[in-house]
Scaffold this motif. Structure first.
Motif, mmCIF file in Angstrom:
data_model
loop_
_atom_site.group_PDB
_atom_site.id
_atom_site.type_symbol
_atom_site.label_atom_id
_atom_site.label_comp_id
_atom_site.label_asym_id
_atom_site.label_seq_id
_atom_site.Cartn_x
_atom_site.Cartn_y
_atom_site.Cartn_z
ATOM 1 N N PRO A 124 0.837 -1.206 0.000
ATOM 2 C CA PRO A 124 0.000 0.000 0.000
ATOM 3 C C PRO A 124 0.865 1.247 0.000
ATOM 4 C CG PRO A 124 -0.731 -1.574 1.676
ATOM 5 C CD PRO A 124 0.589 -2.072 1.166
ATOM 6 N N VAL A 125 0.398 2.291 -0.683
ATOM 7 C CA VAL A 125 1.142 3.545 -0.746
ATOM 8 C C VAL A 125 0.890 4.334 0.542
ATOM 9 C CG1 VAL A 125 1.516 5.697 -1.994
ATOM 10 C CG2 VAL A 125 0.930 3.607 -3.255
ATOM 11 N N PRO A 126 1.924 4.614 1.331
ATOM 12 C CA PRO A 126 1.730 5.408 2.552
ATOM 13 C C PRO A 126 1.574 6.892 2.213
ATOM 14 C CG PRO A 126 4.045 4.862 2.297
ATOM 15 C CD PRO A 126 3.328 4.169 1.169
ATOM 16 N N ASP A 127 1.057 7.641 3.174
ATOM 17 C CA ASP A 127 0.895 9.081 2.966
ATOM 18 C C ASP A 127 2.239 9.792 2.880
ATOM 19 O OD1 ASP A 127 -1.861 8.783 3.036
ATOM 20 O OD2 ASP A 127 -1.990 9.173 5.194
ATOM 21 N N THR A 128 3.241 9.258 3.599
ATOM 22 C CA THR A 128 4.550 9.914 3.637
ATOM 23 C C THR A 128 5.656 8.872 3.449
ATOM 24 O OG1 THR A 128 4.571 9.755 6.053
ATOM 25 C CG2 THR A 128 3.797 11.832 5.092
ATOM 26 N N PRO A 129 5.815 8.352 2.232
ATOM 27 C CA PRO A 129 6.906 7.384 1.997
ATOM 28 C C PRO A 129 8.272 8.046 2.152
ATOM 29 C CG PRO A 129 5.877 8.008 -0.073
ATOM 30 C CD PRO A 129 5.050 8.621 1.004
ATOM 31 N N THR A 130 9.182 7.319 2.799
ATOM 32 C CA THR A 130 10.534 7.837 3.032
ATOM 33 C C THR A 130 11.523 7.060 2.178
ATOM 34 O OG1 THR A 130 10.007 8.501 5.298
ATOM 35 C CG2 THR A 130 12.333 8.258 4.739
ATOM 36 N N ASN A 131 12.247 7.775 1.351
ATOM 37 C CA ASN A 131 13.283 7.191 0.504
ATOM 38 C C ASN A 131 14.616 7.312 1.233
ATOM 39 O OD1 ASN A 131 15.042 6.377 -1.476
ATOM 40 N ND2 ASN A 131 14.481 7.952 -2.966
ATOM 41 N N LEU A 132 15.159 6.180 1.678
ATOM 42 C CA LEU A 132 16.401 6.170 2.445
ATOM 43 C C LEU A 132 17.640 6.199 1.568
ATOM 44 C CD1 LEU A 132 15.446 3.488 5.146
ATOM 45 C CD2 LEU A 132 15.317 5.981 5.340
ATOM 46 N N GLU A 133 17.442 6.125 0.258
ATOM 47 C CA GLU A 133 18.580 6.095 -0.652
ATOM 48 C C GLU A 133 18.986 7.512 -1.071
ATOM 49 O OE1 GLU A 133 20.135 3.402 -1.137
ATOM 50 O OE2 GLU A 133 18.686 1.840 -0.630
ATOM 51 N N ARG A 134 20.162 7.607 -1.638
ATOM 52 C CA ARG A 134 20.656 8.889 -2.143
ATOM 53 C C ARG A 134 19.998 9.266 -3.464
ATOM 54 N NH1 ARG A 134 26.967 9.957 -3.991
ATOM 55 N NH2 ARG A 134 26.636 12.037 -4.900
ATOM 56 N N TRP A 135 19.489 8.254 -4.183
ATOM 57 C CA TRP A 135 18.956 8.454 -5.524
ATOM 58 C C TRP A 135 17.435 8.388 -5.500
ATOM 59 C CZ3 TRP A 135 22.781 9.714 -8.846
ATOM 60 C CH2 TRP A 135 24.074 9.351 -8.463
ATOM 61 N N SER A 136 16.797 9.094 -6.434
ATOM 62 C CA SER A 136 15.341 9.059 -6.531
ATOM 63 C C SER A 136 14.876 7.652 -6.895
ATOM 64 C CB SER A 136 14.849 10.057 -7.578
ATOM 65 O OG SER A 136 15.310 9.686 -8.868
ATOM 66 N N ALA A 137 13.673 7.291 -6.455
ATOM 67 C CA ALA A 137 13.061 6.007 -6.797
ATOM 68 C C ALA A 137 11.996 6.247 -7.860
ATOM 69 C CB ALA A 137 12.441 5.359 -5.560
ATOM 70 N N GLN A 138 11.861 5.306 -8.778
ATOM 71 C CA GLN A 138 10.892 5.413 -9.864
ATOM 72 C C GLN A 138 9.889 4.269 -9.738
ATOM 73 O OE1 GLN A 138 13.851 5.318 -13.051
ATOM 74 N NE2 GLN A 138 13.652 7.524 -13.320
ATOM 75 N N PRO A 139 8.817 4.486 -8.993
ATOM 76 C CA PRO A 139 7.902 3.391 -8.669
ATOM 77 C C PRO A 139 7.055 2.934 -9.853
ATOM 78 C CG PRO A 139 7.730 5.196 -7.075
ATOM 79 C CD PRO A 139 8.487 5.707 -8.258
ATOM 80 N N LEU A 140 6.473 1.754 -9.673
ATOM 81 C CA LEU A 140 5.372 1.280 -10.500
ATOM 82 C C LEU A 140 4.115 1.431 -9.652
ATOM 83 C CD1 LEU A 140 4.143 -0.083 -12.986
ATOM 84 C CD2 LEU A 140 4.770 -2.298 -11.989
ATOM 85 N N TRP A 141 3.221 2.337 -10.051
ATOM 86 C CA TRP A 141 2.001 2.635 -9.314
ATOM 87 C C TRP A 141 0.832 1.861 -9.912
ATOM 88 C CZ3 TRP A 141 3.019 6.503 -5.566
ATOM 89 C CH2 TRP A 141 4.170 7.275 -5.761
ATOM 90 N N HIS A 142 -0.082 1.402 -9.064
ATOM 91 C CA HIS A 142 -1.237 0.645 -9.529
ATOM 92 C C HIS A 142 -2.482 1.186 -8.837
ATOM 93 C CE1 HIS A 142 -3.692 -3.332 -9.485
ATOM 94 N NE2 HIS A 142 -3.964 -2.628 -10.588
ATOM 95 N N ILE A 143 -3.472 1.570 -9.653
ATOM 96 C CA ILE A 143 -4.717 2.123 -9.125
ATOM 97 C C ILE A 143 -5.874 1.326 -9.713
ATOM 98 C CG2 ILE A 143 -6.206 4.163 -8.975
ATOM 99 C CD1 ILE A 143 -3.652 5.843 -9.534
#
Length: 224
Positions: A124-143
């Motif tokens: 599930p997509v949280p309201d405030t996802p935290t990216n712990l990495e130095r680089w941006s994440a490129q998700p696959l979103w499903h609705i």
């Protein structure tokens, strides 16, 4: 098969073009804003006894094992917590020392980013996802839902007009689809034609509209 050591781990190289201009001292460096794939060779020692298949049959089995034209996860305790996305672009090579021992080298063609284990699981997509990495994440979103939707990420609105049952937003491949053979790119109105990515640190996400499911594969990543 046992991995041979020492083993050199290859790291990705930035894709940079140097341009020579007549009359200008020094090349002009053009950053192409990407990293190149890496070619990671791994050498193995094979020990066989007299009752084992011949090295020729073993070589064919290894070639069949790594055959394929698509990227697949490559997991090793050399990089704990992460996996390569890899495929084998050339046939493995085998050097037979004697009737009981041979060395096989497999060269993996790997994408420049390592994927964090667990980041490819649907969640599930949280309201405030935290990216712990130095680089941006490129998700696959499903609705799953119907009608007009707005995915708001860090204050930017990604609009989807007229969803029929479900839609995927593939930020890594810059695609919008119901399935891979059924594009929904015409429904998407995205700021600056960009795709929703998770920046390092805290992010804010909100989905507005009539939906029953909102999940993603976050694809947390770091440079290999």
């Amino acid at each position: 098969m046992h991995i041979n050591y020492p083993l050199e781990l290859i790291h990705p190289e930035a894709d940079v073009t140097s341009v020579s201009v007549p009359g200008v001292n020094g090349d002009i460096v053009q950053d192409n804003l990407r990293y190149k794939n890496i070619s990671q060779p791994i050498a193995f020692t094979i020990i066989r006894n007299d009752n084992s298949p011949s090295f020729q049959r073993i070589g064919r089995a290894i070639t069949n094992w790594v055959a394929g034209n698509d990227y697949v996860p490559l997991i090793s305790d050399l990089i704990p917590g992460y996996e390569w996305e890899a495929h084998v672009a050339a046939a493995p090579s085998m050097v037979v020392t004697n009737n009981h021992q041979a060395t096989v080298t497999i060269t993996f063609d790997c994408k420049p980013y390592l994927k964090r284990l667990g980041g490819q699981d649907w969640q599930p997509v949280p309201d405030t996802p935290t990216n712990l990495e130095r680089w941006s994440a490129q998700p696959l979103w499903h609705i799953q839902g119907k009608g007009n939707m707005v995915l708001t990420l860090n204050g930017d609105d990604y609009k989807l007009n007229g969803i029929d049952d479900e839609v995927y937003i593939d930020s890594e491949r810059s695609l919008v689809y119901k399935d891979l053979n059924d594009s929904r790119a015409g429904l998407a109105v995205f700021p600056n034609n960009g795709f929703p990515s998770l920046m390092p640190g805290d992010n804010t996400v909100k989905l507005t509209g009539e939906y029953s499911l909102f999940e993603y594969r976050p694809n947390w990543r770091c440079l290999a």
